[in-house]
Design a protein around this motif. Structure first.
Motif, PDB file in Angstrom:
ATOM      1  N   ILE A   1      56.692  25.031  31.582  1.00  0.00           N
ATOM      2  CA  ILE A   1      55.796  26.173  31.774  1.00  0.00           C
ATOM      3  C   ILE A   1      54.913  25.940  32.997  1.00  0.00           C
ATOM      4  N   PHE A   2      54.363  24.732  33.140  1.00  0.00           N
ATOM      5  CA  PHE A   2      53.558  24.412  34.324  1.00  0.00           C
ATOM      6  C   PHE A   2      54.390  24.566  35.594  1.00  0.00           C
ATOM      7  N   GLY A   3      55.649  24.120  35.548  1.00  0.00           N
ATOM      8  CA  GLY A   3      56.538  24.250  36.709  1.00  0.00           C
ATOM      9  C   GLY A   3      56.816  25.701  37.053  1.00  0.00           C
ATOM     10  N   ILE A   4      57.054  26.523  36.043  1.00  0.00           N
ATOM     11  CA  ILE A   4      57.313  27.953  36.276  1.00  0.00           C
ATOM     12  C   ILE A   4      56.082  28.619  36.891  1.00  0.00           C
ATOM     13  N   LEU A   5      54.903  28.308  36.358  1.00  0.00           N
ATOM     14  CA  LEU A   5      53.681  28.903  36.905  1.00  0.00           C
ATOM     15  C   LEU A   5      53.422  28.440  38.336  1.00  0.00           C
ATOM     16  N   THR A   6      53.726  27.199  38.643  1.00  0.00           N
ATOM     17  CA  THR A   6      53.582  26.700  40.013  1.00  0.00           C
ATOM     18  C   THR A   6      54.584  27.389  40.932  1.00  0.00           C
ATOM     19  N   PHE A   7      55.798  27.595  40.453  1.00  0.00           N
ATOM     20  CA  PHE A   7      56.799  28.313  41.243  1.00  0.00           C
ATOM     21  C   PHE A   7      56.352  29.746  41.519  1.00  0.00           C
ATOM     22  N   LEU A   8      55.771  30.403  40.528  1.00  0.00           N
ATOM     23  CA  LEU A   8      55.275  31.769  40.734  1.00  0.00           C
ATOM     24  C   LEU A   8      54.143  31.801  41.762  1.00  0.00           C
ATOM     25  N   THR A   9      53.327  30.755  41.790  1.00  0.00           N
ATOM     26  CA  THR A   9      52.285  30.663  42.813  1.00  0.00           C
ATOM     27  C   THR A   9      52.911  30.546  44.194  1.00  0.00           C
ATOM     28  N   LEU A  10      53.922  29.702  44.321  1.00  0.00           N
ATOM     29  CA  LEU A  10      54.603  29.556  45.614  1.00  0.00           C
ATOM     30  C   LEU A  10      55.302  30.853  46.017  1.00  0.00           C
ATOM     31  N   LEU A  11      55.841  31.578  45.049  1.00  0.00           N
ATOM     32  CA  LEU A  11      56.460  32.874  45.337  1.00  0.00           C
ATOM     33  C   LEU A  11      55.408  33.857  45.842  1.00  0.00           C
ATOM     34  N   SER A  12      54.227  33.820  45.274  1.00  0.00           N
ATOM     35  CA  SER A  12      53.135  34.666  45.738  1.00  0.00           C
ATOM     36  C   SER A  12      52.766  34.341  47.183  1.00  0.00           C
ATOM     37  N   VAL A  13      52.768  33.059  47.533  1.00  0.00           N
ATOM     38  CA  VAL A  13      52.467  32.656  48.916  1.00  0.00           C
ATOM     39  C   VAL A  13      53.531  33.187  49.868  1.00  0.00           C
ATOM     40  N   VAL A  14      54.792  33.100  49.484  1.00  0.00           N
ATOM     41  CA  VAL A  14      55.885  33.601  50.332  1.00  0.00           C
ATOM     42  C   VAL A  14      55.770  35.111  50.529  1.00  0.00           C
ATOM     43  N   ILE A  15      55.451  35.832  49.469  1.00  0.00           N
ATOM     44  CA  ILE A  15      55.292  37.288  49.574  1.00  0.00           C
ATOM     45  C   ILE A  15      54.118  37.629  50.481  1.00  0.00           C
ATOM     46  N   PHE A  16      53.018  36.876  50.376  1.00  0.00           N
ATOM     47  CA  PHE A  16      51.879  37.133  51.257  1.00  0.00           C
ATOM     48  C   PHE A  16      52.233  36.859  52.718  1.00  0.00           C
ATOM     49  N   ILE A  17      52.964  35.795  52.985  1.00  0.00           N
ATOM     50  CA  ILE A  17      53.348  35.486  54.369  1.00  0.00           C
ATOM     51  C   ILE A  17      54.180  36.618  54.952  1.00  0.00           C
ATOM     52  N   GLU A  18      55.101  37.147  54.163  1.00  0.00           N
ATOM     53  CA  GLU A  18      55.907  38.287  54.630  1.00  0.00           C
ATOM     54  C   GLU A  18      55.019  39.499  54.876  1.00  0.00           C
ATOM     55  N   ASP A  19      54.062  39.734  53.995  1.00  0.00           N
ATOM     56  CA  ASP A  19      53.122  40.842  54.147  1.00  0.00           C
ATOM     57  C   ASP A  19      52.247  40.653  55.385  1.00  0.00           C
ATOM     58  N   ALA A  20      51.838  39.418  55.641  1.00  0.00           N
ATOM     59  CA  ALA A  20      50.998  39.128  56.809  1.00  0.00           C
ATOM     60  C   ALA A  20      51.760  39.398  58.105  1.00  0.00           C
ATOM     61  N   PHE A  21      53.031  39.022  58.163  1.00  0.00           N
ATOM     62  CA  PHE A  21      53.832  39.317  59.364  1.00  0.00           C
ATOM     63  C   PHE A  21      53.942  40.822  59.583  1.00  0.00           C
ATOM     64  N   TYR A  22      54.158  41.554  58.495  1.00  0.00           N
ATOM     65  CA  TYR A  22      54.272  43.006  58.606  1.00  0.00           C
ATOM     66  C   TYR A  22      52.963  43.617  59.122  1.00  0.00           C
ATOM     67  N   LEU A  23      51.839  43.193  58.546  1.00  0.00           N
ATOM     68  CA  LEU A  23      50.554  43.759  58.951  1.00  0.00           C
ATOM     69  C   LEU A  23      50.202  43.409  60.396  1.00  0.00           C
ATOM     70  N   THR A  24      50.531  42.202  60.838  1.00  0.00           N
ATOM     71  CA  THR A  24      50.215  41.848  62.218  1.00  0.00           C
ATOM     72  C   THR A  24      51.064  42.631  63.207  1.00  0.00           C
ATOM     73  N   LYS A  25      52.263  43.015  62.802  1.00  0.00           N
ATOM     74  CA  LYS A  25      53.096  43.809  63.706  1.00  0.00           C
ATOM     75  C   LYS A  25      52.713  45.282  63.718  1.00  0.00           C
ATOM     76  N   LYS A  26      52.343  45.829  62.572  1.00  0.00           N
ATOM     77  CA  LYS A  26      52.179  47.280  62.443  1.00  0.00           C
ATOM     78  C   LYS A  26      50.752  47.786  62.634  1.00  0.00           C
ATOM     79  N   VAL A  27      49.741  47.005  62.313  1.00  0.00           N
ATOM     80  CA  VAL A  27      48.363  47.482  62.395  1.00  0.00           C
ATOM     81  C   VAL A  27      47.767  46.984  63.717  1.00  0.00           C
ATOM     82  N   ARG A  28      47.341  47.931  64.547  1.00  0.00           N
ATOM     83  CA  ARG A  28      46.843  47.581  65.882  1.00  0.00           C
ATOM     84  C   ARG A  28      45.335  47.308  65.916  1.00  0.00           C
ATOM     85  N   CYS A  29      44.567  47.970  65.084  1.00  0.00           N
ATOM     86  CA  CYS A  29      43.113  47.804  65.079  1.00  0.00           C
ATOM     87  C   CYS A  29      42.767  46.439  64.478  1.00  0.00           C
TER      88      CYS A  29
END
Length: 173
Positions: free
Chosen positions: A52-80
């Motif tokens: 269970i601890f491993g699964i929760l840690t994996f979900l945290t790492l998945l959240s980090v990966v999703i945020f990194i993808e979101d950050a790349f999108y926002l830096t490309k699309k939002v100019r202000c």
């Protein structure tokens, strides 16, 4: 019965109350001791709990990966720049909560630091969102000029909603 020194880790709780709770209400002895250290926690977990601890840690790492993808999108699309920074800070909120919670999961005595870290992060996000709203009106002076004829209620939540007698105020410079 066990000695008081073994059970009573908190000097604010009288030993008689601890023994009463353990004897009459089946409160386990571990409820009156300090939280375990990380090493003690790892040795006391069984295979299912470690999974269970491993699964929760994996979900945290998945959240980090999703945020990194979101950050790349926002830096490309939002100019202000101010909106981009605010969007990045606000979209990172679930990831920051996941990371701090993962620290709290693996380090049992870190609950205070987890709470302070999450609260501080939300305070920064709230401040940045207010700055975007103020800039949306055209700055502080434009906001005051736009709202100066309106009465603003100050008995809003979460702290002052129980005080309906507080007056409404006018915004002035």
């Amino acid at each position: 019965m066990e000695s008081t020194e073994e059970v009573n880790a908190d000097p604010r709780i009288p030993p008689q109350l601890i023994h009463l709770l353990m004897a009459n209400y089946s409160v386990p002895k571990s409820c009156f001791s300090k939280p375990p250290r990380t090493v003690q926690l790892l040795y006391n977990l069984d295979t299912l709990q470690l999974c269970i601890f491993g699964i929760l840690t994996f979900l945290t790492l998945l959240s980090v990966v999703i945020f990194i993808e979101d950050a790349f999108y926002l830096t490309k699309k939002v100019r202000c720049p101010s909106k981009r920074n605010t969007f990045l800070w606000n979209s990172a909120a679930p990831t920051v909560i996941a990371i701090f919670s993962c620290f709290g999961l693996w380090i049992p005595r870190s609950a205070m630091f987890v709470d302070i870290g999450i609260s501080t992060y939300f305070a920064v996000c709230f401040y940045l969102m207010l700055m975007v709203l103020i800039e949306g009106f055209g700055g502080k002076d434009a906001l005051v000029k736009k709202l100066e004829s309106n009465l603003v209620p100050i008995n809003t939540g979460p702290c002052c909603c129980c005080c309906p007698c507080l007056p409404r105020i006018k915004l002035t410079k």
